[in-house]
Scaffold this motif. Sequence first.
Motif, PDB file in Angstrom:
ATOM      1  N   LEU A  33       0.823  -1.206   0.000  1.00 43.17           N
ATOM      2  CA  LEU A  33       0.000   0.000   0.000  1.00 43.17           C
ATOM      3  C   LEU A  33       0.860   1.260   0.000  1.00 43.17           C
ATOM      4  O   LEU A  33       0.586   2.219  -0.726  1.00 43.17           O
ATOM      5  N   LEU A  34       1.896   1.260   0.809  1.00 41.59           N
ATOM      6  CA  LEU A  34       2.780   2.428   0.878  1.00 41.59           C
ATOM      7  C   LEU A  34       3.500   2.654  -0.450  1.00 41.59           C
ATOM      8  O   LEU A  34       3.713   3.805  -0.855  1.00 41.59           O
ATOM      9  N   GLN A  35       3.880   1.594  -1.120  1.00 41.56           N
ATOM     10  CA  GLN A  35       4.521   1.740  -2.427  1.00 41.56           C
ATOM     11  C   GLN A  35       3.576   2.398  -3.423  1.00 41.56           C
ATOM     12  O   GLN A  35       4.002   3.196  -4.269  1.00 41.56           O
ATOM     13  N   GLN A  84      11.192  -7.596  12.414  1.00 45.94           N
ATOM     14  CA  GLN A  84      12.159  -8.063  11.420  1.00 45.94           C
ATOM     15  C   GLN A  84      11.679  -7.784  10.000  1.00 45.94           C
ATOM     16  O   GLN A  84      12.426  -7.291   9.155  1.00 45.94           O
ATOM     17  N   GLU A  85      10.427  -8.110   9.725  1.00 48.71           N
ATOM     18  CA  GLU A  85       9.891  -7.881   8.380  1.00 48.71           C
ATOM     19  C   GLU A  85       9.811  -6.391   8.070  1.00 48.71           C
ATOM     20  O   GLU A  85      10.070  -5.960   6.945  1.00 48.71           O
ATOM     21  N   PHE A  86       9.483  -5.596   9.063  1.00 45.29           N
ATOM     22  CA  PHE A  86       9.341  -4.151   8.898  1.00 45.29           C
ATOM     23  C   PHE A  86      10.654  -3.513   8.471  1.00 45.29           C
ATOM     24  O   PHE A  86      10.687  -2.599   7.646  1.00 45.29           O
ATOM     25  N   LEU A  87      11.751  -4.019   9.036  1.00 50.76           N
ATOM     26  CA  LEU A  87      13.053  -3.399   8.790  1.00 50.76           C
ATOM     27  C   LEU A  87      13.818  -4.014   7.621  1.00 50.76           C
ATOM     28  O   LEU A  87      14.670  -3.354   7.024  1.00 50.76           O
ATOM     29  N   GLN A  88      13.542  -5.254   7.278  1.00 51.88           N
ATOM     30  CA  GLN A  88      14.396  -5.907   6.295  1.00 51.88           C
ATOM     31  C   GLN A  88      14.099  -5.469   4.860  1.00 51.88           C
ATOM     32  O   GLN A  88      14.957  -5.587   3.987  1.00 51.88           O
ATOM     33  N   MET A  92      10.161   0.816   6.883  1.00 51.37           N
ATOM     34  CA  MET A  92      10.390   2.013   7.695  1.00 51.37           C
ATOM     35  C   MET A  92      10.677   3.224   6.805  1.00 51.37           C
ATOM     36  O   MET A  92      10.150   4.318   7.036  1.00 51.37           O
ATOM     37  N   ARG A  93      11.484   3.037   5.786  1.00 49.86           N
ATOM     38  CA  ARG A  93      11.782   4.133   4.862  1.00 49.86           C
ATOM     39  C   ARG A  93      10.500   4.627   4.180  1.00 49.86           C
ATOM     40  O   ARG A  93      10.263   5.834   4.073  1.00 49.86           O
ATOM     41  N   LEU A  94       9.675   3.696   3.734  1.00 49.14           N
ATOM     42  CA  LEU A  94       8.433   4.081   3.071  1.00 49.14           C
ATOM     43  C   LEU A  94       7.509   4.845   4.020  1.00 49.14           C
ATOM     44  O   LEU A  94       6.857   5.811   3.615  1.00 49.14           O
ATOM     45  N   ALA A 128      16.634  -2.072  15.073  1.00 48.80           N
ATOM     46  CA  ALA A 128      16.325  -0.773  14.472  1.00 48.80           C
ATOM     47  C   ALA A 128      17.566   0.106  14.445  1.00 48.80           C
ATOM     48  O   ALA A 128      17.763   0.885  13.506  1.00 48.80           O
ATOM     49  N   CYS A 129      18.408  -0.009  15.466  1.00 47.82           N
ATOM     50  CA  CYS A 129      19.654   0.755  15.493  1.00 47.82           C
ATOM     51  C   CYS A 129      20.566   0.324  14.350  1.00 47.82           C
ATOM     52  O   CYS A 129      21.161   1.156  13.660  1.00 47.82           O
ATOM     53  N   ASP A 130      20.677  -0.993  14.134  1.00 48.56           N
ATOM     54  CA  ASP A 130      21.475  -1.501  13.013  1.00 48.56           C
ATOM     55  C   ASP A 130      20.934  -0.973  11.685  1.00 48.56           C
ATOM     56  O   ASP A 130      21.701  -0.591  10.791  1.00 48.56           O
ATOM     57  N   TYR A 131      19.620  -0.955  11.559  1.00 53.43           N
ATOM     58  CA  TYR A 131      18.989  -0.481  10.321  1.00 53.43           C
ATOM     59  C   TYR A 131      19.318   0.997  10.089  1.00 53.43           C
ATOM     60  O   TYR A 131      19.676   1.404   8.984  1.00 53.43           O
ATOM     61  N   LEU A 132      19.202   1.794  11.123  1.00 52.45           N
ATOM     62  CA  LEU A 132      19.456   3.232  10.981  1.00 52.45           C
ATOM     63  C   LEU A 132      20.927   3.510  10.676  1.00 52.45           C
ATOM     64  O   LEU A 132      21.239   4.431   9.909  1.00 52.45           O
ATOM     65  N   GLU A 133      21.826   2.736  11.266  1.00 51.49           N
ATOM     66  CA  GLU A 133      23.245   2.924  10.967  1.00 51.49           C
ATOM     67  C   GLU A 133      23.542   2.635   9.500  1.00 51.49           C
ATOM     68  O   GLU A 133      24.452   3.236   8.919  1.00 51.49           O
ATOM     69  N   ALA A 134      22.768   1.746   8.896  1.00 53.84           N
ATOM     70  CA  ALA A 134      22.955   1.421   7.477  1.00 53.84           C
ATOM     71  C   ALA A 134      22.150   2.335   6.557  1.00 53.84           C
ATOM     72  O   ALA A 134      22.323   2.299   5.340  1.00 53.84           O
ATOM     73  N   ASN A 135      21.282   3.157   7.133  1.00 53.52           N
ATOM     74  CA  ASN A 135      20.416   4.045   6.341  1.00 53.52           C
ATOM     75  C   ASN A 135      20.406   5.452   6.945  1.00 53.52           C
ATOM     76  O   ASN A 135      19.348   6.016   7.234  1.00 53.52           O
ATOM     77  N   LYS A 136      21.583   6.011   7.128  1.00 51.71           N
ATOM     78  CA  LYS A 136      21.698   7.302   7.807  1.00 51.71           C
ATOM     79  C   LYS A 136      21.047   8.451   7.034  1.00 51.71           C
ATOM     80  O   LYS A 136      20.765   9.501   7.605  1.00 51.71           O
ATOM     81  N   ASP A 137      20.821   8.258   5.740  1.00 47.71           N
ATOM     82  CA  ASP A 137      20.156   9.313   4.973  1.00 47.71           C
ATOM     83  C   ASP A 137      18.749   9.586   5.486  1.00 47.71           C
ATOM     84  O   ASP A 137      18.212  10.687   5.287  1.00 47.71           O
TER      85      ASP A 137
END
Length: 217
Positions: A33-35, A84-88, A92-94, A128-137
Motif C-alpha cells: 500500500l505504501l509503495q 524483522q519484516e518491517f526493517l528488512q 520504515m523508509r516508506l 532498528a539501530c542496526d537499520y538506521l546505521e545502514a540508512n543514515k540518509d
Amino acid sequence: MGFCSFRGIPGLGCFSRKKPSSPVELVRATRELLQTIDQWPAPLDGEKNEKMAQLMGYIRQMKSILYGSRENEPIPEACSQLTQEFLQDDTMRLCITCLPKLVLEVRKDITQVLANIQRQQVQSRLIACDYLEANKDLLDLLLSGYEDMFIALHYGSILRDCIRHQSIARFSSFSANNTHTQGQSSSLGGWLMDLYQDLNFEECLGEQFKICLGIGL
C-alpha cells in the motif's frame, strides 16, 4: 506461520482469506500500500481515500500487535516477526517518505508504530539501530522535515526515538551541524541541543556544533 497460530494476537483475529493472517503478511500488505501511495500526487481522490482507510486499518493492527490491548498483552514472537519484516525490506523508509501524503490519524499511528519498533529487541539486539546505521540518509530526511510545519511534529517525534541510540545521535548532530553552518536552519540546532540535554546525550554533540550554538561559552 498459519492463520490459526495467530488467532490470539490482538488485531489479527478474524480475517477473511484475502486479509493478512500473520505479522509478516501484515507488514507486506502495508508495504504494498505504501509503495502505491508513494506514487500519488495530491490531492486525494475517492480511490485514494479508500486506500488510505485500508492503510489505517493495517497500521492499527500493527499497533495492536506491538502494544497489546486491554484484553491482550503483546506476544513477543509476533512483535519480533513484525519488527524483522518491517526493517528488512525498507517499510520504515516508506513510512517516513510517505508521511507527508498521509492523513493526520495515519501519521499519528505510524509515529507510534515506529516508536515501538525502535525499542523491540530481536535476539537481544535493537535491530532498528542496526537499520538506521545502514540508512543514515533517513536522519537527514527527518531533520529536513523540521522546517515543514505540516510534518515537523511527527518527524521530530520519530527523530527523537531514533537518537535514543547514541551512535545515531552522534551522526544526527554532525548532520545538523552541517545544516546549521550552511545557514539553512538557525533553530534546528537549538532544538537538538535541548533534546540531547533532555536525554543526557550532550556528549554526542560535536565541538564545532557546540561552538556554533554557543554551548559552554
